[in-house]
Scaffold this motif. Structure first.
Motif, mmCIF file in Angstrom:
data_model
loop_
_atom_site.group_PDB
_atom_site.id
_atom_site.type_symbol
_atom_site.label_atom_id
_atom_site.label_comp_id
_atom_site.label_asym_id
_atom_site.label_seq_id
_atom_site.Cartn_x
_atom_site.Cartn_y
_atom_site.Cartn_z
ATOM 1 N N LEU A 164 -0.277 37.134 8.437
ATOM 2 C CA LEU A 164 -1.528 36.474 8.062
ATOM 3 C C LEU A 164 -2.583 37.527 7.732
ATOM 4 O O LEU A 164 -2.800 38.456 8.505
ATOM 5 C CB LEU A 164 -2.020 35.588 9.209
ATOM 6 C CG LEU A 164 -3.403 34.939 9.054
ATOM 7 C CD1 LEU A 164 -3.426 33.967 7.882
ATOM 8 C CD2 LEU A 164 -3.805 34.227 10.341
ATOM 9 N N GLU B 274 -8.189 28.705 2.139
ATOM 10 C CA GLU B 274 -6.800 29.121 2.356
ATOM 11 C C GLU B 274 -6.095 29.262 1.022
ATOM 12 O O GLU B 274 -6.264 28.433 0.129
ATOM 13 C CB GLU B 274 -6.073 28.086 3.222
ATOM 14 C CG GLU B 274 -4.705 28.519 3.694
ATOM 15 C CD GLU B 274 -4.059 27.495 4.603
ATOM 16 O OE1 GLU B 274 -3.517 26.504 4.061
ATOM 17 O OE2 GLU B 274 -4.094 27.660 5.834
ATOM 18 N N CYS C 93 -1.756 33.316 3.249
ATOM 19 C CA CYS C 93 -0.529 33.051 4.004
ATOM 20 C C CYS C 93 0.443 32.255 3.124
ATOM 21 O O CYS C 93 0.185 32.031 1.942
ATOM 22 C CB CYS C 93 -0.839 32.268 5.277
ATOM 23 S SG CYS C 93 -1.764 30.740 4.960
ATOM 24 N N TYR C 94 1.546 31.820 3.708
ATOM 25 C CA TYR C 94 2.485 30.939 3.014
ATOM 26 C C TYR C 94 2.007 29.499 3.151
ATOM 27 O O TYR C 94 2.567 28.698 3.878
ATOM 28 C CB TYR C 94 3.885 31.056 3.616
ATOM 29 C CG TYR C 94 4.694 32.199 3.093
ATOM 30 C CD1 TYR C 94 5.099 32.244 1.758
ATOM 31 C CD2 TYR C 94 5.080 33.237 3.933
ATOM 32 C CE1 TYR C 94 5.848 33.307 1.285
ATOM 33 C CE2 TYR C 94 5.838 34.302 3.463
ATOM 34 C CZ TYR C 94 6.219 34.326 2.141
ATOM 35 O OH TYR C 94 6.964 35.365 1.667
ATOM 36 N N CYS C 95 0.926 29.140 2.455
ATOM 37 C CA CYS C 95 0.435 27.769 2.550
ATOM 38 C C CYS C 95 0.999 26.946 1.395
ATOM 39 O O CYS C 95 1.297 27.461 0.323
ATOM 40 C CB CYS C 95 -1.095 27.737 2.557
ATOM 41 S SG CYS C 95 -1.876 28.689 1.255
ATOM 42 N N ASN D 176 -2.328 31.008 -1.015
ATOM 43 C CA ASN D 176 -1.016 31.612 -0.787
ATOM 44 C C ASN D 176 -0.935 33.013 -1.390
ATOM 45 O O ASN D 176 -1.727 33.386 -2.252
ATOM 46 C CB ASN D 176 0.114 30.703 -1.294
ATOM 47 C CG ASN D 176 0.034 30.447 -2.780
ATOM 48 O OD1 ASN D 176 0.001 31.374 -3.587
ATOM 49 N ND2 ASN D 176 0.005 29.182 -3.176
ATOM 50 N N TYR D 177 0.054 33.752 -0.923
ATOM 51 C CA TYR D 177 0.222 35.141 -1.364
ATOM 52 C C TYR D 177 0.341 35.248 -2.880
ATOM 53 O O TYR D 177 -0.240 36.143 -3.498
ATOM 54 C CB TYR D 177 1.489 35.745 -0.734
ATOM 55 C CG TYR D 177 1.483 35.873 0.757
ATOM 56 C CD1 TYR D 177 0.652 36.781 1.411
ATOM 57 C CD2 TYR D 177 2.339 35.091 1.535
ATOM 58 C CE1 TYR D 177 0.679 36.902 2.791
ATOM 59 C CE2 TYR D 177 2.368 35.219 2.916
ATOM 60 C CZ TYR D 177 1.535 36.118 3.539
ATOM 61 O OH TYR D 177 1.554 36.247 4.902
ATOM 62 N N GLN E 34 -2.517 39.513 13.057
ATOM 63 C CA GLN E 34 -3.097 39.320 11.733
ATOM 64 C C GLN E 34 -3.789 40.600 11.285
ATOM 65 O O GLN E 34 -4.048 41.498 12.070
ATOM 66 C CB GLN E 34 -4.088 38.162 11.719
ATOM 67 C CG GLN E 34 -5.353 38.381 12.526
ATOM 68 C CD GLN E 34 -6.225 37.142 12.592
ATOM 69 O OE1 GLN E 34 -5.758 36.023 12.735
ATOM 70 N NE2 GLN E 34 -7.539 37.339 12.478
ATOM 71 N N SER F 240 -8.086 32.714 4.414
ATOM 72 C CA SER F 240 -6.777 33.043 4.985
ATOM 73 C C SER F 240 -5.737 33.137 3.878
ATOM 74 O O SER F 240 -5.632 32.234 3.041
ATOM 75 C CB SER F 240 -6.341 31.969 5.990
ATOM 76 O OG SER F 240 -7.205 31.950 7.105
ATOM 77 N N LYS G 260 -6.694 37.912 6.545
ATOM 78 C CA LYS G 260 -7.964 37.222 6.385
ATOM 79 C C LYS G 260 -8.958 38.126 5.673
ATOM 80 O O LYS G 260 -9.089 39.305 6.011
ATOM 81 C CB LYS G 260 -8.519 36.777 7.739
ATOM 82 C CG LYS G 260 -7.705 35.659 8.383
ATOM 83 C CD LYS G 260 -8.459 35.016 9.531
ATOM 84 C CE LYS G 260 -7.710 33.793 10.048
ATOM 85 N NZ LYS G 260 -8.462 33.102 11.119
ATOM 86 N N ASN H 172 5.390 38.647 5.945
ATOM 87 C CA ASN H 172 4.923 37.320 6.371
ATOM 88 C C ASN H 172 3.834 37.428 7.442
ATOM 89 O O ASN H 172 3.901 36.810 8.509
ATOM 90 C CB ASN H 172 6.084 36.466 6.890
ATOM 91 C CG ASN H 172 5.678 35.005 7.089
ATOM 92 O OD1 ASN H 172 4.694 34.545 6.523
ATOM 93 N ND2 ASN H 172 6.434 34.289 7.904
#
Length: 406
Positions: A230, A199, A246-248, A201-202, A173, A244, A232, A228
């Motif tokens: 992570l 959290e 990420c791809y959430c 997403n990008y 990360q 965070s 923080k 891809n």
């Protein structure tokens, strides 16, 4: 080998006390058995002795037309000062530490001085040090061309360095340390009720950064998304878990709900120093092409573009107003330019088309007599142009209207 990349911004390395906190963050990861690559920015902010702007002005105050190539060479010194200062503190703990400039770290860029783009990273310049247990400190914001000429990566370049190194090294990360606890639903200096986003997403972070939020550079987000990895966002001065990136997936129920009392949005941002340009011009493909070509040749970036039958309306950065005056006078068209505007943007994945969003915006702002000068939207954003004196109030009103404080 598990690698963590940690990036520390200018405020994080601005004093001995804060650099001591940075050492603690580094050692916390190191003591967990991880390999650490640290990326640093120049110390402090504008006005501080070793800040990027201060160093840059050493040349520009003498010669405003100093070459960008020489300016880049000069500005690269700021990160070197930070890196060596931090390394000296780590060495007191008997830690094996090595400082690498961007070039020494294998960061190869194009020759677009002052705003260079990373073309390649030779991870073989760093990995041997990590294998031998070194803490590697890399000077952010910089690289070198294939001819060895020093370049800088533009504003927010240290963020770009960090995510690019993270991807190249296959890091677990990337941690971006700053002076806030994470990404928030709005600028806390503008909206006191803004809250930390755990959290995100990008795509949403990219829109936030692109539309005025100063948490992370858009180019850094793009690199992280492609790799891809992570990311923080954390606070150097606290132990808050941060945000965070990420791809959430997000909250599907909220995304598709028609109930506008639910939290449909991620965040609200604003960007100042915007000017609205309105050109009286009949619909004519040839003339439209001439206008767009002239703007492109002059490197004028336009946004919030609305082309109507009888007029063309868009916004530009206020710094480009003198240049666009010259272009439009040369084209012999009637036009008006409205200065002192701000663009307020609401951000949320796939919000366009959800019933009630636009009506909530219009109702909330009109109830407070805030005039919307222009709007534009994308799949995940809706922007409203307002007068700058109304911007702070508009952000607060919309933050409350969409319940982002909950």
């Amino acid at each position: 080998m598990s690698i963590i990349v940690q990036k520390f911004g200018g405020t994080s390395v601005s004093t001995n006390e804060r650099r001591s906190m940075v050492v603690d963050k580094i050692m916390h990861v190191k003591n967990q058995g991880k390999s650490v690559v640290v990326v640093v920015s120049a110390m402090g902010r504008k006005g501080d002795p070793y800040a990027t702007d201060t160093i840059r002005n050493l040349a520009l105050e003498t010669n405003p037309y100093c070459s960008l190539k020489n300016i880049d060479l000069l500005m690269s010194c700021g990160e070197i000062i930070s890196a060596v200062s931090l390394a000296s503190m780590l060495e007191l703990s008997n830690e094996k530490t090595v400082v690498l400039t961007g070039a020494q770290a294998g960061i190869v860029t194009d020759d677009n001085f002052s705003n260079a783009e990373i073309l390649n990273i030779d991870e073989g310049k760093i990995l041997p040090y990590l294998e031998e247990g070194y803490i590697v400190i890399v000077c952010g914001f910089q690289g070198a061309t294939d001819k060895g000429e020093i370049t800088t990566l533009g504003r927010g370049g240290s963020d770009t360095t960090a995510t690019a190194l993270g991807v190249a090294l296959g890091a677990q990360q990337v941690e971006i340390y700053t002076d806030v606890d994470g990404i928030m639903t709005a600028d806390p200096n503008v909206v006191p009720t803004a809250k930390i986003i755990d959290e995100i997403n990008y795509a949403d972070v990219f829109q936030m950064a692109d539309k005025g939020a100063k948490v992370i550079h858009p180019r850094a987000v793009e690199i992280a998304q492609k790799g891809n990895i992570l990311v923080k966002i954390k606070n150097t001065m606290s132990d808050h878990p941060g945000t965070s990136i990420c791809y959430c997936r997000g909250n599907k129920e909220n995304l598709y709900s028609t109930d506008t009392t639910q939290k449909l949005l991620t965040a609200i941002t604003s960007k100042d120093h915007i000017a609205q340009v309105s050109i009286l011009m009949e619909d004519n493909l040839e003339r439209d092409s001439q206008l767009l070509a002239a703007l492109s040749d002059a490197k004028i970036s336009i946004d919030m573009i609305n082309f109507f039958v009888d007029r063309k309306v868009f916004v530009i950065d206020e710094t480009q107003v003198p240049l666009i005056h010259k272009i439009l006078k040369k084209m012999n068209v009637q036009y008006t330019i409205l200065d002192d505007c701000s663009k307020v943007t609401i951000i949320g994945s796939r919000i366009t088309g959800i019933p009630g969003v636009m009506s909530t915006i219009v109702r909330a702002l009109s109830n407070e007599q805030i005039k919307i000068l222009q709007t534009s939207d994308s799949q995940s954003t809706i922007s409203c142009l307002v007068k700058k004196p109304d911007a702070k109030r508009a952000v607060n009103i919309l933050h409350e209207a969409f319940h982002l404080y909950k």
